[in-house]
Design a protein around this motif. Sequence first.
Motif, mmCIF file in Angstrom:
data_model
loop_
_atom_site.group_PDB
_atom_site.id
_atom_site.type_symbol
_atom_site.label_atom_id
_atom_site.label_comp_id
_atom_site.label_asym_id
_atom_site.label_seq_id
_atom_site.Cartn_x
_atom_site.Cartn_y
_atom_site.Cartn_z
ATOM 1 N N ASN A 1 -6.188 5.333 -5.706
ATOM 2 C CA ASN A 1 -6.894 5.877 -4.547
ATOM 3 C C ASN A 1 -7.712 7.128 -4.868
ATOM 4 O O ASN A 1 -8.335 7.702 -3.990
ATOM 5 C CB ASN A 1 -5.925 6.184 -3.403
ATOM 6 N N GLN B 1 -7.102 3.231 -1.129
ATOM 7 C CA GLN B 1 -5.674 2.908 -1.101
ATOM 8 C C GLN B 1 -5.108 2.883 -2.509
ATOM 9 O O GLN B 1 -5.758 2.402 -3.436
ATOM 10 C CB GLN B 1 -5.438 1.518 -0.514
ATOM 11 N N VAL C 1 0.857 -1.180 0.000
ATOM 12 C CA VAL C 1 0.000 0.000 0.000
ATOM 13 C C VAL C 1 0.896 1.233 0.000
ATOM 14 O O VAL C 1 1.732 1.419 0.891
ATOM 15 C CB VAL C 1 -0.941 0.010 1.221
#
Length: 180
Positions: free
Chosen positions: A164, A171, A40
């Motif tokens: 995102n 994310q 991430v």
Amino acid sequence: MQIRTRSAVLAAAALLFLAPAAFPAAAQESASSRLLGTYVVPHDLRVDGTPVGGLSSVDYDRRSGDFIFVSDDWSDHAPARYYRADVSVTERGVEDVTFTGASLFRRPDGTTYPAIDIWRGAVQKKLLVDLDEIGVPYTDNVEGISWGPLLPTGERVLLVVSDNNFSPNQQTQLIAIAVR
């Protein structure tokens, strides 16, 4: 003493609730692929003064070993751009991701592109890998995909990127998959 005990119980309950997020899910496989891992991208990551986000396309440069990510920002948060990143993927998973630079797209006269508020039409897509089937713990808004290097196991890396939309509620995530 009673307050301390209640605080300890609440802390232990919070730890149990958050523990799955701190550890990767057990790798799962399908007949044709297996999850190598995910990464991430921090929401507030900036590279060369630009916010990293809106990553909607990814490609692999075999000469340098870098992955190139195109931001679909449309010049709202920074000029239209793409990023280079060193994504270290081994048969054990995603070991490290380092964004090494941002480059601006330029018009023939050398100026950057102005903000655009008209979106392009959709592209037809075909399912290659079911992310739920191979155990990706969470993702949304997957937009980019690229073949990467061959692994010593003979499998080929497929790198997928989710976008995102510059939202703290979503994310930007890199997902590495080994395809047989």
